[in-house]
Design an enzyme around this catalytic site. Structure first.
Site, short mmCIF file in Angstrom:
data_model
loop_
_atom_site.label_atom_id
_atom_site.label_comp_id
_atom_site.label_asym_id
_atom_site.label_seq_id
_atom_site.Cartn_x
_atom_site.Cartn_y
_atom_site.Cartn_z
N LYS A 22 0.61 -1.19 0.13
CA LYS A 22 -0.16 0.12 0.08
C LYS A 22 0.76 1.35 0.08
O LYS A 22 0.58 2.20 -0.90
CB LYS A 22 -0.82 0.04 1.20
CG LYS A 22 -1.77 1.33 1.35
CD LYS A 22 -2.25 1.45 2.84
CE LYS A 22 -2.46 2.90 2.97
NZ LYS A 22 -2.79 3.23 4.42
N ASN A 23 1.80 1.32 0.84
CA ASN A 23 2.51 2.47 1.12
C ASN A 23 3.47 2.67 -0.04
O ASN A 23 3.82 4.00 -0.38
CB ASN A 23 3.37 2.60 2.38
CG ASN A 23 2.64 2.66 3.56
OD1 ASN A 23 1.42 2.79 3.42
ND2 ASN A 23 3.03 2.07 4.59
N ARG A 97 -4.92 10.49 3.39
CA ARG A 97 -3.51 10.91 3.60
C ARG A 97 -2.54 10.97 2.46
O ARG A 97 -1.87 11.95 2.23
CB ARG A 97 -2.95 10.15 5.02
CG ARG A 97 -1.62 10.67 5.36
CD ARG A 97 -1.43 11.67 6.37
NE ARG A 97 -0.13 12.14 6.53
CZ ARG A 97 -0.11 13.24 7.00
NH1 ARG A 97 -0.92 13.88 7.62
NH2 ARG A 97 1.27 13.56 7.47
N ASP A 121 -5.35 7.95 9.12
CA ASP A 121 -5.59 7.32 10.58
C ASP A 121 -5.51 8.51 11.61
O ASP A 121 -4.67 9.53 11.41
CB ASP A 121 -4.20 6.32 10.74
CG ASP A 121 -4.46 4.81 10.31
OD1 ASP A 121 -5.58 4.57 9.89
OD2 ASP A 121 -3.39 4.33 9.74
N ASP A 321 4.40 0.49 11.73
CA ASP A 321 3.20 -0.29 11.50
C ASP A 321 2.98 -1.78 12.05
O ASP A 321 1.96 -2.09 12.09
CB ASP A 321 2.81 -0.13 9.73
CG ASP A 321 2.68 1.10 9.38
OD1 ASP A 321 2.04 2.02 10.15
OD2 ASP A 321 2.83 1.42 8.07
N MET A 343 7.18 7.02 17.27
CA MET A 343 6.83 7.91 16.46
C MET A 343 5.33 8.39 16.34
O MET A 343 5.14 9.32 15.63
CB MET A 343 7.15 7.16 15.17
CG MET A 343 8.47 6.89 14.85
SD MET A 343 8.98 5.84 13.45
CE MET A 343 8.96 6.93 12.31
#
Length: 437
Positions: A22-23, A97, A121, A321, A343
């Site tokens: 996804k990223n 995002r 998120d 994640d 983070m």
């Protein structure tokens, strides 16, 4: 709003193939705006966040053709930049995002880029300063409409290369700056750049389009600006977060699972971190084989015997994640572990759901939790819960699959944002999970 109903306590068995990352996909899809030529991308995951970005690109005028499942061709030869100033765009861009990464390519190619404050998120404050400071360094003028939460950068005379030291190694910030710099005049250096595999993939794709980026894989990128970029074909890596999720699922449910085609060389410290929790995983070619942990798994201590700490960090550190996955897996381990989420400040707040299920977790503050494992001596209890974000959602799903009884998870759209057809794929290896619309 849909829900999942899950009967827990069932051992699973079989093979599962991770979806495209996804990223990476969010970055790669934005990069198609940099050229009027055809770009073909393979292994695109069919998930909510990616489909939202595809719709946004289409509304911008990008021609999109579906070649096969997960394979699309894009041609941005007639981009409607005026769409950026419409009310429809403000609503659409604000729901995702990843939409922030259209700004760099649009600024580089068309001299302007706008974006509403992006959603995503609810995991704490997520700054955009790195993105816009990078654009300003390249010569863009910044404006912000506080009333509409609308950001804009403009460079009608084009961008100029610059030396910059990023205040944080932001992955999306680095990606945005790189995509802007490839068409800037002169040389750009970006120090303290993110160096995640997905950012490396973006740089490799841009180079195949004619960009001149060196230092790929390090935290110092050098970009020689070029006049224009051409088309290319690119394949997205498997999703390392999903791979980590399947590792955790296998251990928690004492299941024998093979995760196919994982791109081992791009997993970094993920395998060794799960091994520190006592989980056995074997490399078989490019697959991960996880045997059934019938006797459980024991958390290792540090060399001096002190409690193990698992903390997140920018790459090549452990990805934030997967901390929620590590946390839920630790609830049934033998031993204790300190989870330190450095983070983001709100990612541990789902632990109250696990405590309701019988997990022994002490939340120290918004960033730290101590997990005291049950060693499978006490099974988690089924319950009804809601998914607050993508990664907490998958962690609760793993907990439900290991629990005694039937659990209900609400707000599953959060899980669907990051995981493709997860219920179907889990049923294929024996899970009892039903989606109820």
């Amino acid at each position: 709003m849909g829900i999942f109903k899950i009967e827990g306590g069932i051992r699973l068995k079989g093979e599962i193939t991770p979806q495209g990352a996804k990223n990476e996909a969010l970055q790669i899809l934005c990069a198609v705006l940099l050229t009027p030529e055809k770009v073909t991308i393979n292994n695109i995951p069919d998930i909510i966040d990616i489909n939202k970005l595809l719709t946004l690109l289409e509304n911008l005028g990008v021609k999109i053709q579906k070649n096969a499942p997960g394979s699309y061709s894009f041609q941005a030869d007639d981009v409607n930049v005026g769409y950026l100033e419409t009310e429809a765009f403000k609503k659409e861009g604000g729901s995702l995002r990843g939409s922030i990464m259209i700004v760099g390519p649009l600024l580089a190619r068309f001299g302007k880029g706008y974006i509403p404050k992006p959603g995503g998120d609810k995991i704490g404050r997520r700054r955009l300063d790195t993105h816009f400071e990078g654009f300003i360094n390249l010569g863009a003028k910044f404006r912000y409409n506080r009333e509409d939460h609308f950001y804009g950068v403009e460079a009608p005379k084009g961008l100029k290369g610059a030396d910059m030291l990023l205040d944080e190694a932001s992955v999306t910030g680095t990606a945005n700056i790189v995509m802007a710099a490839v068409l800037a005049k002169g040389k750009t250096t970006v120090y303290n750049a993110a160096c995640e595999p997905y950012l490396q993939q973006l740089c490799k794709m841009l180079n195949s389009m004619g960009a001149k980026i060196t230092g790929v894989g390090s935290n110092l990128l050098t970009i020689e600006g070029v006049e224009s970029l051409g088309g290319c074909e690119h394949r997205i890596l498997p999703d390392m977060i999903e791979i980590g999720s399947w590792i955790g699922l296998a251990a928690m449910t004492k299941s024998e699972i093979t995760i196919k085609d994982v791109s081992w060389d791009n997993l970094g410290v993920i395998p060794s971190t799960f091994r520190k929790l006592g989980i056995t995983l074997e490399r078989k070619g490019d697959d991960i084989y996880i045997p059934s942990h019938v006797d459980g798994y024991e958390i290792k201590t540090d060399i001096d015997g002190s409690i193990l700490t698992v903390a997140d960090a920018p790459w090549p550190g452990f990805t934030p994640d997967l901390l929620s996955i590590v946390l839920v897996v630790a609830t049934q381990a033998k031993g204790d572990v300190l989870i330190h989420q450095k983070m983001f400040e709100s990612r541990l707040f789902f632990v109250d759901k696990l405590i309701d299920m019988g997990a022994k977790i002490m939340l120290c503050d918004p960033h730290r939790a101590v997990v005291m494992g049950h060693d499978f001596q006490s099974q988690l209890k089924a319950t009804t819960m809601s998914s607050p974000d993508i990664r907490a959602g998958i962690s609760l799903l793993i907990a439900a699959l290991s629990a005694k009884g039937t659990s209900t998870i609400q707000n599953i759209e959060q899980i669907d944002r990051g995981y493709e057809r997860i219920d179907e794929r889990l049923r294929a290896i024996g899970a009892n999970i039903v989606r109820v619309e």
